[in-house]
Enzyme design. Structure first.
Site, PDB file in Angstrom:
ATOM      1  CE  LYS A  62      53.856  30.373  40.723  1.00 46.65           C
ATOM      2  NZ  LYS A  62      55.061  30.241  39.877  1.00 46.65           N
ATOM      3  CB  CYS A  88      64.369  66.299  64.442  1.00 45.46           C
ATOM      4  SG  CYS A  88      66.044  66.458  65.057  1.00 45.46           S
ATOM      5  NE  ARG A 148      53.681  27.772  36.853  1.00 44.63           N
ATOM      6  CZ  ARG A 148      52.535  28.457  36.665  1.00 44.63           C
ATOM      7  NH1 ARG A 148      51.371  27.924  36.975  1.00 44.63           N
ATOM      8  NH2 ARG A 148      52.575  29.676  36.192  1.00 44.63           N
ATOM      9  CE1 TYR A 178      59.851  65.311  68.104  1.00 44.21           C
ATOM     10  CE2 TYR A 178      59.438  64.954  70.437  1.00 44.21           C
ATOM     11  CZ  TYR A 178      60.216  65.494  69.434  1.00 44.21           C
ATOM     12  OH  TYR A 178      61.331  66.213  69.733  1.00 44.21           O
ATOM     13  N   GLY A 226      65.363  36.388  39.118  1.00 41.29           N
ATOM     14  CA  GLY A 226      66.638  35.677  39.025  1.00 41.29           C
ATOM     15  C   GLY A 226      66.502  34.204  39.319  1.00 41.29           C
ATOM     16  CB  SER A 272      65.309  65.574  69.174  1.00 39.48           C
ATOM     17  OG  SER A 272      64.835  65.476  67.851  1.00 39.48           O
ATOM     18  NE  ARG A 323      50.761  37.553  41.504  1.00 42.82           N
ATOM     19  CZ  ARG A 323      51.826  37.514  40.735  1.00 42.82           C
ATOM     20  NH1 ARG A 323      52.889  36.820  41.097  1.00 42.82           N
ATOM     21  NH2 ARG A 323      51.863  38.158  39.584  1.00 42.82           N
ATOM     22  CG  MET A 340      64.446  27.544  36.385  1.00 41.74           C
ATOM     23  SD  MET A 340      64.412  25.776  36.629  1.00 41.74           S
ATOM     24  CE  MET A 340      62.652  25.487  36.595  1.00 41.74           C
ATOM     25  CG  HIS A 371      76.679  60.442  40.414  1.00 35.40           C
ATOM     26  ND1 HIS A 371      76.180  61.632  39.949  1.00 35.40           N
ATOM     27  CD2 HIS A 371      77.411  60.747  41.502  1.00 35.40           C
ATOM     28  CE1 HIS A 371      76.604  62.615  40.723  1.00 35.40           C
ATOM     29  NE2 HIS A 371      77.361  62.108  41.670  1.00 35.40           N
TER      30      HIS A 371
END
Lengths: 872, 872
Positions: free
Chosen positions: B22, B824, B88, B844, B97, B756, B329, B99, B445
């Site tokens: 900011k 892979c 700020r 790759y 979380g 791999s 921003r 201020m 879950h």
């Protein structure tokens, strides 16, 4: 081009890398002025070069051969007075599977007559000639040795070898040549130089023989060392009764007793002793036969022992009253002999105590600690199998695992007897005092699993016939029925009928506090005292009870490195743990925890008292909770068949909920502590309160299975709060048993005051195999294939697991210089692993109480070793 | 002492580390000459220093405040004409979380009258004062915000806020002060300098607020960055109808459409927009209200976009006709907007195509590839829950896993609806098209497991009531019975009644070969084309069938990185595999293998044809054999209850024999190949013969689960022999999926032509947890605790698993410079992981066909990123 051939006068014993063990020691003896037949060594470097391009240093060999001929005044292949030579391999490490020896090179149809003339012994000459063809055929030409043996047996037709005459041997030479022709489609080479060259090539080639390759793989001997070849002028022990050959030790390699020890065989060559064609006589009787040579031999042996400062093992030949030294080396010996001889040599001023400690291995000490069968018992020896896992076990023979389990549950001691074992026999092996099999070698299922369990095992006793259906086995004429008592000696492989009395090890009695009872124990005492003085590593014990802790302390433990608190959850406390698991509300759970807390506290007080003043590392609960509940399959069957109670229904629900595909990789250790509220807190509180009550307690709280610093931070925060509440101090640290813990040790050390390597789990996860599963299913195969030489659960895998440990040590210490470092896996009691722990700079090793002395000794050896000492 | 305070004129946008996002952007706008209220930033460095010693740079702040007062011609707390400021927070990364803001600092009982006089608006002054006490009380003094809200509601008694007058607000100030007194036992501070200092301290302290700490832990934001604080002269949008406040985007952040987009609220302060006290109006209507300010705003927005070369997101206030910029921003946007805007900016000449590619993430592309619900369908929206796992799923509501499994087996598509799921629901989740729960957040879950499975999931839909016993759920007045169809949108969290038509993604249709259909798809086309041109990593697919291979090729795959041969053992071939396992003699085993061989060969021919000319990596069989047999528990129960056949008895024996405690760590992969004679040989022969038949086949044979080079050597030797026999060439390489393989990569590379990385298993073993077990049992808890921010199965764990990969890459290449390196595991399709693979130099990545475009894009982004570009 490097120098590829060394005359014996040019080498010495420190050139083993280049000349091999045999060549280096022949050179050493030559330079000491001892009567060694002249000769030269073709180096290991020549071997490596040959293996790359197939070329041998022919010119250099020719030059040295010419010198040898000049020195001996004879020429190779001379039809009048031929020089004969032997060609013998000699690598840095002796290695089964490699070609060993060809004697009598230089003989052919012409020179054999010259030899006969010169020796005045036609029989000897033809005998030597047939020996050449036999050995050459077998080892250089790769013809089945049986063919030659059979031809010889046929000729002897039951007679003694001394009964054969020159004509017999001449006939045999003809037969042998025919065998070569038939088997190989070529003539036996009659050019002595060709004989020599082929023999040298054969030795070099045998470096890559399959058995040699396998052996190297298993023993982790580098594949590129190569072997040397020794070419030595022949001397003959078979020229008559004034000749002979022998082997000897400078002390008794079995007991360690002072005084020479050996065998002598008149009118024979070296291989006759090995082949056992006639009985040898004790070396001492040589004095009656040839007092001069005998005295000279005694002198030489004393000199060698003084020179090598150790027990020496020699081979010699007497040719018509003249003594020749053919080989010497530092002799192998039993465990008891190792300790006695080391201390004797100190007393004789040949070595110092540092060196004595280095010469006595932890494995040897461990052997001395097993109980053994009493001497002089007259039980029938049924058979001898392979000594697969040491110890002495007595029990009733049983032929199935089910029966073993059944009887063991009644308190009966049993020996499980099987043709071979398979994974189904695991429960039976656990239940039995020992295991006997008629099939399979040291890498068979039975052998691998028994060693893993530390259970006495004799395997591959091929002379017995196991009939599991009939519940009996036979050994020769003896039939042993189920329930009859047998005794098996896992150290020697012997199997006896009846109960052989077992005697406790006097070395163990000494560790338990008895004064040294005999020369052996006194030697152990002196070695251990010096090792303790020299070592840097502390030794702790893994112990879960006050009794174990007290015993460990007597054995020299300097604290507890691992107390497994889950062991305190067994027995009559199982009900409380069940309550904890089945709790449906936080209140129910807390009340189960509240009931466990005072019990745990009492356990810890016992440990702290037993180890008063010494550190006690307590690991918070590690295994998954379903381990405290009945088995899923059993319970499912019970409920499905209607045999279950209401409680079984509830239990089954819980068991199913907690069931895991791979419990080792599931909800356990720190994960359990984070998921089940109050569990770790209860344990920490019990530790803290016990510590407050035991004045000299030094508690160390260990968090298991940490893989990320965040896990440890969470638990640590809670634990610190509880410690502060109770008002005691304790170290907080973690196991390093998950690969990630080692890989992020720098982070984890920020929150840990100590690391303890849990190398059992670390080995399982680093290799990706579970010990329970793989020892049974493929370790035998892997040992056979040489994928490893020793199970990584027995001895630390330096390249994999060890590398993780090094990373953790370095990065842990960098993050926290005063980080305490230990190991509490079973490797903590393995000699080779203890050395590794010393090398990487751990502060302590922790092992089972019984292994504490072994670890003390190995820690001493590691610290006292100087660079270059070979202490393996 | 460093400079701790920066005037807005002293900073710029590149100082985010020091000034926070900011502050840096306020400074940037100030320097651009835009109308930003004067102010200054207290740096993150000051925060770090404060957190260490509790001291704020009071003098420096005072100096800057004095400058600010001078610039504004007002003094803080002046009873006649007070300066008001806002305080700020502003960290480098925005962070829930912490201020956020206190406005109107400087007001007290005296200065409120000055403000009233100067503004000529008493109502405004008292309203501002109560706002100060409210915000200060809540964020600085940590009083429950509800208390203030309740007092306000009571005062309003149902009236609009504009209906309150000055007296009302004065009364409210009194009430609020009373709340402070009661809650905190102290007076609201009337010294403006104390207000400011307390606010600054509160911002700094909030850096370590639990939610902020947790967020950082989850997002892996370093804990020691600190936050900056911005102190800004207040401007007022609530001075009358000629004042107001608004937020705006320079383009539509939802669709990416050109043209400004925003909301405006007359006579209000910023927090009123967020609180939604009145309806905002579209920004365009500001033109009617205040044409000057509107035109000025458009100018400024155009300038900002040109300056930042990106979509900008701004906050502004109009105070009596004067426009003030309060924040800017780079704006967040949807996936579709990201692609469209990036390409628009290229066409507008603001950025180049490299930059455009960097700005479009793989995650965004993946979102565009999910099917979605058709626009304009008029189904009833039942509720909105959390968008736990993306996708669009339609099916009959079912309330138990058993029912889900039952219906799915009949081909019915179902949505599993549960209050919350637990491990018992696993089978139901697998069977269902989607999962809906009324409880639990994104780490529940249901959420964790569904994401792991790639299954659509909406969780925590708290407005619905699930009654599993009655087989129904209610949403408001609507009752949904079992069997009624619902539609859930895992991308938005919406739940609809009935079947909402699902439309395929046009982006997927484009990848399947359709021409670009609209601006979005055209944008995707241009981005993908450029990414493909720029990337260094090749992208392959994991595919086991010719159909998958063909699809993958259409999606841009450059070969197959993983064909799992065990998938070819299923279906009607299961019988042959059973025969193989139950074989009691070598002949029986060989005949089962002989029957499998032609089937395997045909499979491979299909793959080679589909990937003609491209490499196809075939992994030899990996899983343990018992996976092909019935479940132990089921079979045990069947046999025990007498429901089993003779064959079941035989099967049970085999299942018991093969049963393993931890099958993941058992007899599988290369171990199986070494233990079961002929198995690997059969597969290699099938590959070789298929390759001989397919002219342009490029076969790569991959050995799974290698942990030691000796294992690979054994298999390789046999394979090379077979290849030579058949007369084809194929690469032979290995998976690196066991930690030891990575740790000994230098040795293994001697026998491997490619590596791999099997990062699924490697993650499991490095962390020591089994995905099947732990996602259900503790991953939710771990995500909650911040032990990891994202499951290591979703995104590669760089510190642990990644470190092993780096070791293997470095040491593998050192041993064999032309070693081919790939991955892979499923991570091959995860954006962050693809970047990591680029960084460590793999050749790759291989992933599921559907993820191939994502991997292509991320590979391009990784290659095109310049140092310092933030492409996360």
């Amino acid at each position: 081009m490097p120098k590829y051939v060394f005359d014996f006068t040019e080498g010495n014993k420190d050139l083993r890398d280049l000349l091999g063990g045999k060549g280096a020691n022949l050179a050493e003896m030559t330079n000491l002025g001892l009567p060694v037949p002249p000769g030269f060594t073709i180096t290991t470097e020549a071997c490596r070069s040959y293996l790359a391009d197939g070329v041998i240093p022919a010119e250099e060999i020719a030059t040295h051969l010419a010198k040898l001929e000049a020195a001996m005044g004879k020429r190779l292949g001379d039809p009048e007075d031929p020089l004969l030579v032997s060609v013998r391999s000699g690598a840095k490490f002796s290695m089964p599977g490699m070609m060993e020896t060809v004697l009598n090179i230089g003989l052919n149809d012409a020179s054999v007559r010259g030899l006969a003339g010169q020796s005045g012994n036609e029989r000897f000459a033809w005998d030597s000639y047939r020996r050449l063809i036999q050995m050459f055929g077998k080892t250089v030409l790769d013809i089945d040795g049986e063919k030659f043996d059979e031809a010889l047996e046929e000729l002897k037709a039951g007679r003694e070898d001394l009964a054969l005459d020159a004509a017999d041997f001449r006939r045999l030479v003809g037969t042998y040549k025919e065998i070569v022709r038939t088997e190989k489609g070529r003539e036996f080479p009659d050019d002595p130089r060709e004989q020599m060259e082929l023999a040298v090539r054969a030795v070099f080639d045998s470096w890559n023989a399959p058995r040699a390759v396998l052996y190297r793989r298993q023993e982790r001997i580098p594949a590129d060392l190569g072997t040397a070849v020794n070419v030595v002028a022949m001397v003959f022990g078979n020229l008559g009764m004034d000749s002979g050959t022998g082997v000897a030790f400078t002390r008794d390699p079995a007991s360690g007793q002072r005084g020479i020890y050996g065998d002598y065989l008149q009118n024979a060559q070296g291989e006759d002793v090995v082949a056992g064609i006639r009985n040898t006589i004790p070396l001492q009787r040589l004095e009656e036969i040839d007092a001069t040579s005998y005295r000279q031999l005694l002198d030489i042996m004393a000199r060698l022992e003084g020179h090598y400062r150790d027990l020496c093992d020699i081979e010699f030949t007497i040719e018509r009253g003249k003594l020749w030294m053919l080989q010497t080396r530092v002799g192998k010996r039993t465990a008891a002999a190792a300790f006695r001889i080391a201390v004797q040599l100190v007393d004789e001023g040949l070595i110092d105590l540092d060196e004595a400690v280095i010469r006595c291995t932890g494995d040897q000490l461990a052997q001395l600690m097993f109980p053994r069968f009493a001497d002089g018992a007259d039980n029938t020896l049924l058979t001898k199998g392979m000594n697969a896992s040491p110890g002495a076990a007595v029990g009733q023979a049983v032929f199935s695992s089910a029966r073993a389990v059944e009887l063991a549950a009644q308190g009966v001691e049993v020996i499980l007897v099987r043709r071979e074992t398979n994974p189904d026999d695991l429960s039976g092996m656990i239940a039995a005092k020992g295991v006997l099999t008629s099939r399979g070698g040291k890498t068979s299922h039975a052998a691998v699993v028994a060693r893993g369990m530390g259970k006495t095992c004799v395997c591959g006793a091929e002379d017995i016939v196991v009939d599991a259906k009939a519940l009996r086995f036979t050994a020769g004429d003896t039939v042993v029925e189920e329930g009859e008592v047998i005794s098996i000696d896992g150290t020697s492989g012997a199997v006896y009928l009846g109960a052989v009395p077992v005697v406790a090890s006097p070395v163990v009695e000494y560790f338990e506090g008895a004064p040294p009872a005999d020369e052996l124990v006194s030697a152990v005492h002196r070695i251990m005292t010096h090792a303790d003085g020299g070592r840097r590593l502390a030794v702790r014990a893994n112990a879960d009870t006050a009794e174990d802790a007290a015993r460990a302390r007597r054995f020299g433990a300097q604290g507890i490195g691992l107390c497994r608190t889950e062991h305190m959850f067994l027995g009559d406390r199982r009900q409380l743990v069940e309550d904890l698991i089945l709790a449906e509300t936080p209140a129910e759970r807390q009340s189960a925890l509240d009931a466990l807390e005072p019990l745990q506290k009492a356990d810890f007080i016992g440990l702290f008292e037993a180890m008063s003043g010494l550190p006690v590392t307590i690991r918070l609960i590690d295994p998954p909770l379903h381990e405290f509940l009945p088995d899923l399959v059993d319970l499912s069957v019970k409920v499905a068949t209607g045999a279950g109670t209401d409680k079984d229904d509830r239990l089954l629900t819980a068991v199913k909920r907690l069931h895991e595909q791979n419990p080792m990789l599931g909800l356990r250790g720190v994960r359990l502590g984070l998921v089940i509220p109050g569990l770790f807190a209860m344990q920490v509180r019990a530790i803290a309160q016990a510590a407050r009550q035991s004045v000299k307690a030094r508690a160390e709280i260990m968090i298991p299975l940490v893989g990320a610093v965040q896990e440890l931070e969470s638990v640590r925060e809670e634990a610190l709060k509880i410690l502060a509440e109770v008002g005691v101090h304790a170290l907080i640290g973690t196991m390093i048993e998950v690969p990630r813990a080692a890989l992020t040790a720098g982070q984890i050390a920020e929150a840990a005051q100590f690391f303890s390597f849990g190398t059992n789990d670390l080995t399982q996860m680093t290799w990706g195999f579970s010990r329970d599963d793989v020892e049974a299913s493929f370790f035998g195969k892997y040992l056979d294939l040489g994928i490893f030489g020793v199970s990584p659960f027995e001895s630390l895998d330096r390249d994999g697991v060890g590398r993780l440990m090094r990373i953790a040590v370095e990065e842990g210490r960098a993050a926290r210089p005063d980080l305490k470092l230990g190991i509490c896996g079973e490797h903590g009691g393995d000699p080779e692993s203890v050395r590794f722990c010393h090398e990487i700079g751990l502060d302590y090793v922790s092992c089972s109480p019984f292994r504490v002395p072994v670890a003390r000794l190995e820690a001493g050896r590691a610290a006292l070793s100087r660079a270059g000492s070979d202490t393996r």
